[in-house]
Design a protein around this motif. Structure first.
Motif, PDB file in Angstrom:
ATOM      1  N   THR A 102      33.733  45.131  33.903  1.00  0.00           N
ATOM      2  CA  THR A 102      34.239  44.909  35.261  1.00  0.00           C
ATOM      3  C   THR A 102      35.111  43.654  35.276  1.00  0.00           C
ATOM      4  O   THR A 102      35.051  42.818  34.362  1.00  0.00           O
ATOM      5  N   ALA A 104      34.640  41.179  37.154  1.00  0.00           N
ATOM      6  CA  ALA A 104      33.717  40.037  37.222  1.00  0.00           C
ATOM      7  C   ALA A 104      33.238  39.655  35.822  1.00  0.00           C
ATOM      8  O   ALA A 104      33.145  38.464  35.490  1.00  0.00           O
ATOM      9  N   ALA A 107      36.145  37.972  33.927  1.00  0.00           N
ATOM     10  CA  ALA A 107      36.321  36.604  34.434  1.00  0.00           C
ATOM     11  C   ALA A 107      35.204  35.691  33.938  1.00  0.00           C
ATOM     12  O   ALA A 107      35.454  34.530  33.589  1.00  0.00           O
ATOM     13  N   GLN A 108      33.972  36.215  33.877  1.00  0.00           N
ATOM     14  CA  GLN A 108      32.844  35.419  33.390  1.00  0.00           C
ATOM     15  C   GLN A 108      33.079  34.996  31.938  1.00  0.00           C
ATOM     16  O   GLN A 108      32.854  33.837  31.577  1.00  0.00           O
ATOM     17  N   SER A 151      37.169  42.206  41.004  1.00  0.00           N
ATOM     18  CA  SER A 151      35.883  41.938  40.363  1.00  0.00           C
ATOM     19  C   SER A 151      35.037  43.194  40.166  1.00  0.00           C
ATOM     20  O   SER A 151      34.200  43.243  39.272  1.00  0.00           O
ATOM     21  N   LYS A 152      35.265  44.225  40.964  1.00  0.00           N
ATOM     22  CA  LYS A 152      34.454  45.448  40.859  1.00  0.00           C
ATOM     23  C   LYS A 152      35.119  46.545  40.035  1.00  0.00           C
ATOM     24  O   LYS A 152      34.464  47.500  39.628  1.00  0.00           O
TER      25      LYS A 152
END
Length: 179
Positions: A102, A104, A107-108, A151-152
Motif C-alpha cells: 500500500t 502507507a 511511505a513507512q 495511502s490506501k
C-alpha cells in the motif's frame, strides 16, 4: 620459522578449469555497453537515479523502484564502460523483486530509511517513479505524474533481494510474502 613458496601444489585440472572460465567470462565482461563523458560518482543521486530508472525501464508495469545506496559500490569512470564496470558498481546478484504494498507501507519504508541516512548512508533510498521529502511526520511522497501517494492504494514496487530480506532495515518482505 620463515615460510617459502606456496605449500599447496595446485591441481592441474582445477587450474585449467579456472583459466577456461576466466577467459570465457572475460570476453563477456569486457564488451563495451555504454559511454559517459564525465563519469558517474559512487553514492551520487545521479548514480542512484540511473539504476532505479533503468529498473523501471526494464519492468514498465511497476509503479516505482527503490534501491538502497549501500548496494552501489563504485563509481563509473569517464569514457566507455563495460559489463565488468556494472558488476563492480553493483557486485551482488541483485535479483529484482516486484512487491505489492500500500502507499502507507511504501511511505513507512521510505520514512524508516530516511531517518537514518546521516548515520547509516547505505540505508538511504534511491527512487524512481516518485519523489519524497522528509517531514516531521515521516515523508511526503509525490508520484511522477504529480499526484500525491494514496495511502490506501496498492503499488508495484521494484526492490532488490537484499532489501526484500530485511537488509538495511526495509520491511517489504514482511509486507508482501509472495513477490
Amino acid at each position: 620459522p620463515e615460510r617459502k613458496g606456496n605449500p599447496v601444489i595446485p591441481d592441474p585440472e582445477a587450474t585449467a578449469l579456472v583459466a577456461k572460465w576466466q577467459e570465457r567470462l572475460g570476453e563477456g565482461l569486457t564488451k563495451r555497453i555504454g559511454y559517459t563523458v564525465s563519469g558517474i560518482a559512487k553514492g551520487s543521486w545521479t548514480q542512484a537515479n540511473w539504476v532505479t530508472d533503468a529498473w523501471l525501464a526494464m519492468i514498465p508495469d511497476a509503479d516505482v523502484a527503490v534501491q538502497n545506496f549501500g548496494g552501489l559500490r563504485q563509481s563509473v569512470p569517464p569514457g566507455p564502460f563495460t559489463l565488468e564496470t556494472m558488476v563492480g558498481m553493483m557486485p551482488f546478484e541483485n535479483h529484482i523483486f516486484t512487491v505489492r504494498v500500500t502507499g502507507a507501507q511504501l511511505a513507512q519504508n521510505l520514512a524508516n530509511a530516511t531517518i537514518t541516512c546521516i548515520t547509516q548512508p547505505g540505508r538511504c533510498p534511491a527512487v524512481a517513479g516518485l519523489t519524497f521529502e522528509e517531514t516531521r511526520d515521516g515523508v511526503q511522497v509525490t508520484l511522477k505524474n504529480g499526484a500525491p501517494l494514496d495511502s490506501k492504494a496498492a503499488y508495484r514496487v521494484l526492490i532488490n533481494d537484499f532489501m526484500y530480506a530485511g537488509g538495511s532495515g526495509y520491511t517489504f518482505g514482511k509486507m508482501d510474502p509472495s513477490p
